[in-house]
Design an enzyme around this catalytic site. Sequence first.
Site, PDB file in Angstrom:
ATOM      1  N   CYS A  73      30.489  45.012  43.206  1.00  0.00           N
ATOM      2  CA  CYS A  73      30.840  46.061  43.872  1.00  0.00           C
ATOM      3  C   CYS A  73      30.531  47.077  42.170  1.00  0.00           C
ATOM      4  CB  CYS A  73      32.041  46.021  43.896  1.00  0.00           C
ATOM      5  SG  CYS A  73      32.543  47.870  45.178  1.00  0.00           S
ATOM      6  N   ASP A 103      36.031  38.679  33.682  1.00  0.00           N
ATOM      7  CA  ASP A 103      35.839  40.444  32.584  1.00  0.00           C
ATOM      8  C   ASP A 103      35.438  41.569  33.719  1.00  0.00           C
ATOM      9  OD1 ASP A 103      33.476  40.421  31.616  1.00  0.00           O
ATOM     10  OD2 ASP A 103      33.932  41.469  29.969  1.00  0.00           O
ATOM     11  N   GLY A 104      34.494  41.792  34.325  1.00  0.00           N
ATOM     12  CA  GLY A 104      34.050  42.765  34.852  1.00  0.00           C
ATOM     13  C   GLY A 104      35.072  42.655  36.025  1.00  0.00           C
ATOM     14  N   SER A 105      35.691  42.229  37.092  1.00  0.00           N
ATOM     15  CA  SER A 105      36.373  42.274  37.583  1.00  0.00           C
ATOM     16  C   SER A 105      37.656  42.992  36.867  1.00  0.00           C
ATOM     17  CB  SER A 105      37.141  41.356  38.249  1.00  0.00           C
ATOM     18  OG  SER A 105      35.338  40.444  38.870  1.00  0.00           O
ATOM     19  N   THR A 125      37.561  32.693  36.970  1.00  0.00           N
ATOM     20  CA  THR A 125      35.766  32.554  36.205  1.00  0.00           C
ATOM     21  C   THR A 125      35.692  31.266  35.821  1.00  0.00           C
ATOM     22  OG1 THR A 125      34.465  33.035  34.749  1.00  0.00           O
ATOM     23  CG2 THR A 125      36.149  33.766  34.500  1.00  0.00           C
ATOM     24  N   ARG A 154      21.924  11.429  33.683  1.00  0.00           N
ATOM     25  CA  ARG A 154      21.693   9.767  32.080  1.00  0.00           C
ATOM     26  C   ARG A 154      21.220   8.600  32.611  1.00  0.00           C
ATOM     27  NH1 ARG A 154      26.349   9.029  30.267  1.00  0.00           N
ATOM     28  NH2 ARG A 154      26.159  10.745  28.519  1.00  0.00           N
ATOM     29  N   ARG A 171      27.169  32.718  31.213  1.00  0.00           N
ATOM     30  CA  ARG A 171      26.557  34.184  30.202  1.00  0.00           C
ATOM     31  C   ARG A 171      26.854  33.726  28.368  1.00  0.00           C
ATOM     32  NH1 ARG A 171      27.054  37.884  34.200  1.00  0.00           N
ATOM     33  NH2 ARG A 171      28.351  37.654  35.851  1.00  0.00           N
ATOM     34  N   GLU A 222      23.044  28.503  29.289  1.00  0.00           N
ATOM     35  CA  GLU A 222      21.502  29.412  30.431  1.00  0.00           C
ATOM     36  C   GLU A 222      21.630  30.659  29.736  1.00  0.00           C
ATOM     37  OE1 GLU A 222      23.410  31.161  33.992  1.00  0.00           O
ATOM     38  OE2 GLU A 222      24.976  31.885  32.955  1.00  0.00           O
TER      39      GLU A 222
END
Length: 319
Positions: A73, A103-105, A125, A154, A171, A222
């Site tokens: 949001c 952590d953003g939340s 998370t 594999r 992240r 990533e």
Amino acid sequence: MSKIAVLTSGGDSPGMNAGIRAVVRTAIYDGHEVVGIRDGYCGIFNGLFEEMNLSSVADIIHRGGTILGTSRCDRMEREEGIEKAVEILQENKIDLLIVLGGDGSMRGALELSKKGIRVATLPATIDNDLGYQEESIGFFTAIDTITEAIGRIRDTSSAHNRGNIVEVMGRKCGDLALYAGIAGGAESILVPEIPMDLEKVMEKVKIGKNRGKRHHIILITEDLIDAEDLAKKVEEETGVVTRVTVLGYIQRGGNPIIKDRINASILGEAAVRSIKDEKTAVALGIYKGRVRTIELEEALSIKKEIDLGLYETMQILSI
Ligand code: F6P
């Protein structure tokens, strides 16, 4: 009797439903009123409040995703949004807002608390990137999913005598790659916390090839390196044909494994009980096998470190 609200926010994680269930049931057990807010913080602005009862959370402990829905949001990143959210929460007479998210939340919750809303946050998370705790809700299920995927990759790698770059989420945190790398027996891992040593990766592929290994799994977090470029490099330098698998969102879905269900249940209960706490903004988490309740601001200031001992184990076991 107080009025408690619960919402899930940010990337969903397996076990969020078990956490919602624990919050709702503990609140009712303790005689509170409890409402769910749909679609994360966006639901506050859209008035998506709904009364929760024992049946609202029946038959969900084993389900992935979140029955309340979630969102990222943007409005919560603006002063105007925070003020509006506070106004709406106060109009709805919310005494405690419980937020399940990353952590953003948690940062959103902290801003609300600075303007007078009592909050408690649960670490939900798959990234496990919150330094004040060790076992975020959903992390173990995601490792399980990645480990299973590695096993499948594999099989086909061995059949074709190929290498495979497997890209996982996380992240800025290498925990998913590290834990799944150990559990899945990957040959190499590349994580954001440790400087990349591509020569070592190539060396391992060559050693494996000379030993007659028919699979070479390189697990990468990533956003670290272009997986296709790395595959080309491995092929050029070692002669091992190498493919790429980006696991993507399958890591976030699926039924939570027992550890995540139990952690979410314990933390959900503790979050409701934090209403008696003197602190008005707390973060809860599992630390050294127990529930830790800590000031939210302090929790957010603790940097997540990679477990160097485990990283060393990974290096030893993948020779
Ligand atoms: O934070 C959880 C996470 O799955 C990260 O690992 C990933 O980088 C991100 O969310 C993806 O976010 P979105 O769902 O917005 O694409």
